[in-house]
Design an enzyme around this catalytic site. Sequence first.
Site, mmCIF file in Angstrom:
data_model
loop_
_atom_site.group_PDB
_atom_site.id
_atom_site.type_symbol
_atom_site.label_atom_id
_atom_site.label_comp_id
_atom_site.label_asym_id
_atom_site.label_seq_id
_atom_site.Cartn_x
_atom_site.Cartn_y
_atom_site.Cartn_z
ATOM 1 N N ASN A 7 0.880 -1.163 0.000
ATOM 2 C CA ASN A 7 0.000 0.000 0.000
ATOM 3 C C ASN A 7 0.928 1.226 0.000
ATOM 4 O O ASN A 7 1.401 1.666 1.039
ATOM 5 C CB ASN A 7 -0.876 -0.055 1.268
ATOM 6 N N ARG A 91 -2.414 -1.592 -3.597
ATOM 7 C CA ARG A 91 -3.523 -0.651 -3.532
ATOM 8 C C ARG A 91 -3.259 0.428 -4.568
ATOM 9 O O ARG A 91 -2.147 0.968 -4.627
ATOM 10 C CB ARG A 91 -3.578 -0.002 -2.149
ATOM 11 N N HIS A 180 -11.255 5.139 -0.807
ATOM 12 C CA HIS A 180 -11.337 4.232 0.348
ATOM 13 C C HIS A 180 -12.360 3.122 0.108
ATOM 14 O O HIS A 180 -12.902 2.540 1.057
ATOM 15 C CB HIS A 180 -11.742 4.974 1.647
ATOM 16 N N ILE A 209 -12.501 7.106 8.867
ATOM 17 C CA ILE A 209 -11.912 8.343 9.383
ATOM 18 C C ILE A 209 -10.456 8.072 9.750
ATOM 19 O O ILE A 209 -10.151 7.624 10.865
ATOM 20 C CB ILE A 209 -12.688 8.860 10.621
ATOM 21 N N GLY A 210 -9.569 8.315 8.792
ATOM 22 C CA GLY A 210 -8.139 8.150 9.044
ATOM 23 C C GLY A 210 -7.481 9.504 8.844
ATOM 24 O O GLY A 210 -8.080 10.540 9.148
ATOM 25 N N ARG A 241 -6.280 18.091 4.909
ATOM 26 C CA ARG A 241 -7.097 18.498 3.756
ATOM 27 C C ARG A 241 -8.338 19.238 4.229
ATOM 28 O O ARG A 241 -8.920 18.883 5.252
ATOM 29 C CB ARG A 241 -7.525 17.264 2.940
ATOM 30 N N MET A 284 -5.121 13.436 15.235
ATOM 31 C CA MET A 284 -6.237 13.581 16.181
ATOM 32 C C MET A 284 -5.816 13.325 17.632
ATOM 33 O O MET A 284 -6.362 13.917 18.562
ATOM 34 C CB MET A 284 -7.388 12.658 15.748
ATOM 35 N N GLY A 331 -7.969 4.840 11.362
ATOM 36 C CA GLY A 331 -7.192 5.318 12.519
ATOM 37 C C GLY A 331 -7.981 6.100 13.558
ATOM 38 O O GLY A 331 -7.952 5.765 14.749
ATOM 39 N N VAL A 332 -8.701 7.137 13.133
ATOM 40 C CA VAL A 332 -9.459 7.961 14.087
ATOM 41 C C VAL A 332 -10.749 7.243 14.476
ATOM 42 O O VAL A 332 -11.097 7.145 15.663
ATOM 43 C CB VAL A 332 -9.773 9.352 13.488
ATOM 44 N N GLY A 333 -11.458 6.716 13.488
ATOM 45 C CA GLY A 333 -12.745 6.051 13.736
ATOM 46 C C GLY A 333 -12.613 4.871 14.681
ATOM 47 O O GLY A 333 -13.485 4.622 15.516
ATOM 48 N N GLU A 334 -11.503 4.134 14.579
ATOM 49 C CA GLU A 334 -11.322 2.962 15.438
ATOM 50 C C GLU A 334 -10.807 3.335 16.825
ATOM 51 O O GLU A 334 -11.021 2.610 17.782
ATOM 52 C CB GLU A 334 -10.312 1.984 14.797
ATOM 53 N N GLU A 385 -7.741 -3.239 4.737
ATOM 54 C CA GLU A 385 -7.609 -3.086 3.281
ATOM 55 C C GLU A 385 -6.613 -4.107 2.728
ATOM 56 O O GLU A 385 -6.811 -4.662 1.660
ATOM 57 C CB GLU A 385 -7.139 -1.664 2.948
HETATM 58 N N1 LIG Z 1 -5.749 6.737 19.823
HETATM 59 C C1 LIG Z 1 -6.042 7.564 18.838
HETATM 60 N N2 LIG Z 1 -6.894 8.589 19.039
HETATM 61 C C2 LIG Z 1 -7.214 9.431 18.068
HETATM 62 N N3 LIG Z 1 -6.740 9.361 16.817
HETATM 63 C C3 LIG Z 1 -5.876 8.358 16.525
HETATM 64 C C4 LIG Z 1 -5.482 7.415 17.520
HETATM 65 N N4 LIG Z 1 -4.635 6.534 16.926
HETATM 66 C C5 LIG Z 1 -4.500 6.934 15.631
HETATM 67 N N5 LIG Z 1 -5.241 8.026 15.393
HETATM 68 C C6 LIG Z 1 -5.375 8.773 14.137
HETATM 69 O O1 LIG Z 1 -5.327 7.927 13.009
HETATM 70 C C7 LIG Z 1 -4.700 8.617 11.916
HETATM 71 C C8 LIG Z 1 -4.128 7.654 10.930
HETATM 72 O O2 LIG Z 1 -5.170 6.857 10.462
HETATM 73 P P1 LIG Z 1 -4.917 5.834 9.254
HETATM 74 O O3 LIG Z 1 -6.216 5.161 8.996
HETATM 75 O O4 LIG Z 1 -3.740 4.982 9.546
HETATM 76 O O5 LIG Z 1 -4.622 6.872 8.103
HETATM 77 P P2 LIG Z 1 -3.872 6.763 6.704
HETATM 78 O O6 LIG Z 1 -4.102 5.351 6.200
HETATM 79 O O7 LIG Z 1 -4.565 7.776 5.878
HETATM 80 O O8 LIG Z 1 -2.438 7.075 6.958
HETATM 81 C C9 LIG Z 1 -3.630 9.461 12.603
HETATM 82 O O9 LIG Z 1 -3.400 10.617 11.858
HETATM 83 C C10 LIG Z 1 -4.250 9.763 13.938
HETATM 84 O O10 LIG Z 1 -4.847 11.039 13.863
HETATM 85 C C1 LIG Z 2 -7.652 8.234 -0.923
HETATM 86 C C2 LIG Z 2 -6.991 8.695 0.312
HETATM 87 O O1 LIG Z 2 -7.223 9.783 0.764
HETATM 88 O O2 LIG Z 2 -6.176 7.821 0.909
HETATM 89 P P1 LIG Z 2 -5.416 8.072 2.286
HETATM 90 O O3 LIG Z 2 -6.471 8.221 3.328
HETATM 91 O O4 LIG Z 2 -4.604 6.801 2.460
HETATM 92 O O5 LIG Z 2 -4.580 9.290 2.115
HETATM 93 MG MG LIG Z 3 -5.533 4.729 4.847
#
Ligand SMILES: Nc1ncnc2c1ncn2[C@@H]1O[C@H](COP(=O)(O)OP(=O)(O)O)[C@@H](O)[C@H]1O
Ligand SMILES: CC(=O)OP(=O)(O)O
Ligand SMILES: [Mg+2]
Length: 420
Positions: A7, A91, A180, A209-210, A241, A284, A331-334, A385
């Site tokens: 990925n 991906r 996503h 919500i990542g 963003r 977050m 990341g945030v949602g979980e 994913e």
């Molecule tokens: N315990 C937590 N509380 C709040 N937010 C968190 C926590 N752990 C991770 N995150 C959030 O998750 C985000 C990353 O999410 P992720 O789904 O891995 O994103 P991406 O795939 O886009 O890099 C981090 O920027 C952070 O803000």
């Molecule tokens: C499509 C996209 O925004 O992917 P990521 O959340 O991994 O940046």
């Molecule tokens: Mg991601």
Amino acid sequence: MNILVINAGSSSLKYQLFQMEEGNILAKGRVERIGMETAILTHEPTGKAEVHEVREILEHTTAIRKVLELLVHPEHGVLASTSEIDAVGHRVVHGGESFKSSVLVNDEVKKEIKRLFDLAPLHNPAHMLGISAVEANMPGVPQAVVFDTAFHQSMPAHAYLYPVPMALYRKHKVRRYGFHGTSHNYVSERAAAFLGRPLEQLKLVTCHIGNGASCAAIMGGKSVDTSMGMTPLEGLMMGTRSGDLDPAIVPYAMGKEDLTLGEISSMLNKHSGLQAISGISSDMREIVEALEAGDKNAALAFEMYEYRLRKYIGAYVAAMNGVDAIVFTAGVGENSELLRQTVCERLTFLGVEFDEEANRKGRGLERRISKQGSKVEVLVIPTNEEWVIARDTFGLIQSQNIRLELSKIDFSHGNRNSVQ
Ligand SMILES: Nc1ncnc2c1ncn2[C@@H]1O[C@H](COP(=O)(O)OP(=O)(O)O)[C@@H](O)[C@H]1O
Ligand SMILES: CC(=O)OP(=O)(O)O
Ligand SMILES: [Mg+2]
């Protein structure tokens, strides 16, 4: 069959090595801050000690070479040789209108991914580097690509078109694609399994919500709308963003601040969102820490983030004329208890009965955070994913093998017999 999933993001590369028949993960890891002298590499081989390194990794080709080295390393490796990797799945964020499902990589597929560089400048070039690096280091190994956009190709025209002259769509394919999709697809299937109900009968709002974030309206297992648009910039407020804004702001800000197109694009993609409003971070975790310590800008950033997310949930309930479950993932949602709690406690009008205790428990597990009997269920489903990419790659390789086997059988004999 061993499948390596890659990925490749704009500045990162995540990987997982699956042993498919056994359902095992042999190793996983990530390289962050690619392009910097202080890139961070984390390698987690199953049953062995983790590796953490900070070193110069200037581009994705080097990152993949390093990952392959680690997978066969005498001490940290899990394979004797890279020849034990049977296939690689990638991906790919943007598949445009050409790809409605995952495909094996060939010259045509590569050409199309390159043609879409303009529409996902942060993502697609990195994916292409990943595909080329595998070709260079493991020649002849089959590769598959799984598109973020594919799942959303089921959206109806009234959801994917923008109300602008149709020539923009006809000539330049300006439309909503959504992203996503692999994650929205996966968590919707898991949500149905969790609820013990057929997906075909469910109306779901899934919230991925990542760092990048998007919502999707999913009816009967099909995406009918999603908040990201032609590019991953539209929709929710994100880490860096902006998400939705009045399009008139773009020329206005360019004029007032004397910005080029590249500069305004960079401002909206990389210097907006949580980062811009809080002035603290795009992460977050740091926002929540700061607001709990009384920081007003962090509190405002959180309020805006939550408000915009809740508005989208409301919009998608209206779009589907109902909802059975709301699903949080990524990341945030979980992980953010506070975000889930704030959203849910403000959705009582929908019939959401929030379970505060359940919300605090079970990190990393699929779980319900609404009370038993709540009219609308709220679930947390960890996304995966990489697993979907491995599964699709496995399926494509198997069907290719069946085709190859069939092509070896001489059917002409039977045909001749029947004609005679
Ligand atoms: N315990 C937590 N509380 C709040 N937010 C968190 C926590 N752990 C991770 N995150 C959030 O998750 C985000 C990353 O999410 P992720 O789904 O891995 O994103 P991406 O795939 O886009 O890099 C981090 O920027 C952070 O803000
Ligand atoms: C499509 C996209 O925004 O992917 P990521 O959340 O991994 O940046
Ligand atoms: Mg991601």
